[in-house]
Design a protein around this motif. Structure first.
Motif, short mmCIF file in Angstrom:
data_model
loop_
_atom_site.label_atom_id
_atom_site.label_comp_id
_atom_site.label_asym_id
_atom_site.label_seq_id
_atom_site.Cartn_x
_atom_site.Cartn_y
_atom_site.Cartn_z
N ARG A 1 37.11 36.01 42.44
CA ARG A 1 36.03 36.65 43.18
C ARG A 1 34.78 35.79 43.30
N ASP A 2 34.33 35.22 42.18
CA ASP A 2 33.04 34.52 42.18
C ASP A 2 33.13 33.05 42.56
N GLU A 3 34.21 32.41 42.18
CA GLU A 3 34.33 30.97 42.44
C GLU A 3 35.07 30.67 43.74
N LEU A 4 36.09 31.48 44.07
CA LEU A 4 36.93 31.19 45.23
C LEU A 4 36.70 32.16 46.38
N ASN A 5 35.82 33.13 46.19
CA ASN A 5 35.47 34.11 47.23
C ASN A 5 36.70 34.85 47.77
N MET A 6 37.65 35.12 46.89
CA MET A 6 38.84 35.91 47.23
C MET A 6 38.58 37.32 46.72
N LEU A 7 38.20 38.20 47.61
CA LEU A 7 37.67 39.50 47.21
C LEU A 7 38.69 40.64 47.24
N GLY A 8 39.95 40.34 47.55
CA GLY A 8 40.97 41.38 47.59
C GLY A 8 41.30 41.95 46.23
N THR A 9 41.23 41.13 45.21
CA THR A 9 41.48 41.58 43.84
C THR A 9 40.20 42.22 43.33
N LYS A 10 40.30 43.45 42.87
CA LYS A 10 39.12 44.24 42.53
C LYS A 10 38.89 44.33 41.02
N PHE A 11 37.63 44.50 40.65
CA PHE A 11 37.26 44.82 39.28
C PHE A 11 37.27 46.33 39.15
N GLY A 12 38.00 46.82 38.16
CA GLY A 12 38.02 48.26 37.94
C GLY A 12 37.43 48.62 36.60
N CYS A 13 38.10 48.19 35.53
CA CYS A 13 37.66 48.59 34.19
C CYS A 13 37.32 47.41 33.30
N GLY A 14 37.93 46.27 33.53
CA GLY A 14 37.68 45.09 32.71
C GLY A 14 38.44 45.05 31.41
N ILE A 15 39.27 46.06 31.15
CA ILE A 15 40.03 46.10 29.90
C ILE A 15 41.54 46.27 30.15
N ALA A 16 41.99 45.92 31.34
CA ALA A 16 43.42 45.93 31.70
C ALA A 16 44.05 47.32 31.66
N GLN A 17 43.27 48.35 31.92
CA GLN A 17 43.79 49.71 31.86
C GLN A 17 43.98 50.38 33.22
N CYS A 18 43.32 49.89 34.27
CA CYS A 18 43.36 50.62 35.54
C CYS A 18 44.27 50.00 36.59
N GLY A 19 44.48 48.69 36.55
CA GLY A 19 45.38 48.04 37.49
C GLY A 19 44.74 47.53 38.77
N ALA A 20 43.46 47.78 38.99
CA ALA A 20 42.81 47.34 40.23
C ALA A 20 42.84 45.83 40.39
N CYS A 21 42.88 45.11 39.29
CA CYS A 21 42.81 43.64 39.32
C CYS A 21 44.19 42.97 39.28
N THR A 22 45.25 43.71 39.54
CA THR A 22 46.61 43.18 39.40
C THR A 22 46.89 42.05 40.40
N VAL A 23 47.43 40.97 39.85
CA VAL A 23 47.93 39.83 40.63
C VAL A 23 49.32 39.51 40.10
N HIS A 24 50.01 38.59 40.75
CA HIS A 24 51.29 38.12 40.23
C HIS A 24 51.09 36.77 39.57
N VAL A 25 51.68 36.60 38.40
CA VAL A 25 51.74 35.31 37.73
C VAL A 25 53.22 34.99 37.62
N ASP A 26 53.63 33.98 38.39
CA ASP A 26 55.06 33.65 38.48
C ASP A 26 55.90 34.87 38.83
N GLY A 27 55.37 35.71 39.73
CA GLY A 27 56.10 36.87 40.23
C GLY A 27 55.97 38.14 39.42
N THR A 28 55.33 38.06 38.27
CA THR A 28 55.17 39.23 37.40
C THR A 28 53.76 39.79 37.54
#
Length: 153
Positions: A28-55
């Motif tokens: 978000r801040d360095e690459l200006n890719m705003l599709g991934t959202k901040f939700g809770c910051g503690i990995a509980q809500c899923g708003a920030c989900t991306v794939h890492v090697d497909g997972t």
């Protein structure tokens, strides 16, 4: 500040950030890719989900220093034209209300369907239960995932 090169959506990106900077804030801040959202910051809500090697993974808890040769895919990289079967099903069912959680929902569903291309409704519900939707669009999300699964198989 250390320099990190990470592979995002098929492209190498170099950033100068602290080692413990979460991937979410690099996106978000360095690459200006705003599709991934901040939700809770503690990995509980899923708003920030991306794939890492497909997972599907929560980017708010992934430190940039942990990413070396992994391929990161964000909602922007899921489909070049925004026409992934999940994105099309989302539109068909008119899933979002506020839309805030939808990128994370779609990224979770895409990873799930890669591993389980013909899921039951119960399997869809179980796979998606970790993603929160403040608007409670859960029935439409489940329906869209089922439609996308049929389109993808």
């Amino acid at each position: 500040m250390p320099t990190y090169t990470i592979k995002i959506n098929g492209n190498s990106k170099t950033v100068n950030v602290d080692a413990d900077t979460p991937l979410l804030w690099v996106l978000r801040d360095e690459l200006n890719m705003l599709g991934t959202k901040f939700g809770c910051g503690i990995a509980q809500c899923g708003a920030c989900t991306v794939h890492v090697d497909g997972t599907a993974m929560r980017s708010c808890q992934l430190q940039v220093s942990m990413l070396d040769k992994e391929e990161i895919t964000t909602i922007e990289g899921l489909s070049e034209k925004g026409d992934h079967p999940l994105q099309e099903a989302w539109k068909e069912v008119d899933v979002p209300q506020c839309g805030y959680c939808q990128a994370g929902q779609i990224m979770t569903a895409a990873s799930f369907l890669k591993d389980n291309p013909k899921p039951s409704n119960e399997e869809i519900r179980e796979a998606m239960h970790g993603n929160l939707c403040r608007c409670a669009s859960y029935n439409r999300i489940e329906k869209a995932v089922a439609i996308a699964a049929k389109k993808m198989s």
